[in-house]
Design a protein around this motif. Structure first.
Motif: not given
Ligand code: 8LQ
Length: 465
Positions: A166, A210, A240-241, A243-244, A268-269, A271, A275, A333, A357, A360
């Protein structure tokens, strides 16, 4: 116009730079400039990044040759919006054909500094190759964003996310290091680790934290069990990142109330690392700003991939402006959001996702002609008295009808749940606008997420992926 700070491609930031301690901005010009001037600079950069990708990767060359597109054609936003999007399926195919990183690695393989990957347990994994220089640039970008959140040199940053494939945890760590913070890379996911996190937080009293939002709620529950008030941790900011949650009003409030800290949504993502390029700030704590000079964010119609006007809903499409290892150019995305352009209290002139966000496209539940976002169920339940903190959404087909069952925990003892079941069920139904079969279960019986939560169980054949 004053010059944009360190605006060059390939990017190399001064690793010793720190802003004036009294400045709310890391890069005052880039963050507060006229957005039209910034966009004009970005358009030139997009062409440069595309020239670079075209000349260094067969993936982009083949993709763009197939539609007769040359990077030099990108002289307007209309032209850029016609650049075909990159999908996750294409990247998986590219990695299957050119293992392990695919043919969209644009730097020399000797440059690769970290390998990460998708954390999903099913399906073929995707590998992320991050260049050594990119890693430095990522750290710089995200340090800048942490500065905007109010994190400062010397602050202790507690990272409570999985340190494995991750990228979230590593991205937070490297950013905090660049900001000259003290990092506590605590991690998550091992047996008994949440209880130990409570002990460490109470002892170290970090300034910043975090994790994923569901993990913060889980941590609050465990602290309560240990008879420790999470407010005693003295946290100033929680970001936080993943997920919603941090932008879901009742989830956000539950975290704020439990910990007494400012809640910041970002992400974001993987990739797209850095992010955190979509992130709230200390003075604009709600929703997420789109830091357009770090990553170019578009909100697009999911069919045509043209941008929708400010005020409208669409799916985010992302483009790197500074990555040289695996630059993503118009990555689709599949998420859903709404964007606006308004004056931000922090003075940054970036567009904003006021509700974050929120889902999905493929997680949206289509039931009897209605769309339900799983986050709406979370948002509703979280403000119900006697809710036990976790729930599950089951969608199944009974005869010819789709049925949605919401199973939620309650702290009420069995035998005293009649009013709770009736009122929560009917409340949820009118909130969502679809028929719901509601069931309550004992508190602490549904699984808690150590990482990202998975609450939807869709048992219908036609939606199986
Ligand atoms: N996703 C990621 N962050 C989100 C947010 N703040 N709000 C809503 N949905 C969110 C490494 C970072 O945490 C980004 C991450 O989680 O990357 P992943 O594992 O590739 O997952 C990406 C997906 O997590 C996004 O497309 C959102 O659906 C969600």
């Amino acid at each position: 116009m004053a010059a944009m700070e360190e605006w060059a491609f390939p990017t190399r930031y001064d690793q010793d730079y720190l802003p004036d301690p009294s400045s709310p901005y890391w890069f005052p010009v880039r963050e507060t400039m006229d957005p039209a001037e910034r966009d004009a600079a970005v358009l030139v950069r997009l062409r440069e990044v595309m020239e670079y990708a075209y000349s260094t990767s067969s993936f982009y060359k083949n993709k763009w040759d197939a539609v007769d597109l040359k990077p030099a054609d990108i002289t307007s936003w209309e032209a850029f919006e016609q650049v075909p999007v990159v999908t996750k399926a294409e990247m998986r195919q590219s990695q299957a054909d050119h293992p392990p990183f695919g043919d969209y690695v644009c730097c020399d393989e000797s440059e690769i500094h970290h390998i990460h990957g998708t954390s999903g347990t099913t399906g073929a994994p995707t590998a992320f190759a991050l260049g050594r220089r990119d890693w430095e640039v990522i750290a710089d970008n995200q340090a800048r964003i942490l500065w905007g959140m109010g994190v400062r040199p010397g602050d202790t940053v507690f990272v409570a996310a999985l340190f494995s494939l991750y990228l979230g945890s590593w991205g937070a760590m490297t950013a905090a290091e660049r900001l000259r913070c003290r990092v506590l890379p605590f991690g998550a996911g091992a047996q008994g680790m949440t209880a130990r996190a409570v002990t460490w937080l109470a002892r170290v009293k970090p300034a910043a934290f975090y994790a994923t939002p569901s993990y913060a709620l889980r941590l609050a529950e465990v602290a309560e069990k240990e008879k420790i008030d999470p407010r005693e941790f003295g946290l100033k900011v929680m970001f936080f990142s993943g997920e919603p949650g941090a932008s879901v009003p009742s989830v956000r409030k539950a975290i704020e109330d439990s910990f007494g800290a400012t809640v910041i949504d970002c992400g974001t993502m993987a990739e797209m690392t850095p992010f955190m390029s979509a992130s709230a700030t200390k003075e604009t704590p709600e929703g997420m700003l789109l830091w357009q000079d770090i990553v170019w964010h578009e909100v697009c119609d999911p069919e045509t991939f043209r941008t929708v006007p400010y005020g409208s809903e669409g799916t985010p499409v992302y483009t790197h402006l500074e990555r040289t290892s695996q630059p993503m150019i118009r990555l689709a995305s599949n998420d859903l959001t709404r964007w606006v352009m308004e004056d931000n209290p922090c003075g940054r002139t970036y567009p904003k996702l006021p509700n974050g966000v929120y889902g999905r496209i493929d997680d949206m539940i289509h039931i009897r002609g209605e769309n339900v976002y799983p986050t709406e169920v979370d948002n509703y339940l979280r403000q119900v008295a006697d809710y036990g903190g976790e729930h599950q959404i089951i969608v199944r087909r009974t005869g010819s009808m789709d049925e949605m069952i919401v199973r939620a925990e309650t702290t009420l003892p069995d035998g005293q749940r009649e009013a709770f079941d009736r009122d929560t069920g009917s409340g949820l139904q009118s909130f969502l606008g679809v028929r719901v079969t509601f069931e309550s279960v004992d508190a602490n019986t549904l699984e808690r997420a150590e990482h990202k939560s998975r609450r939807v169980v869709d048992e219908r054949e036609h939606t199986k992926r």
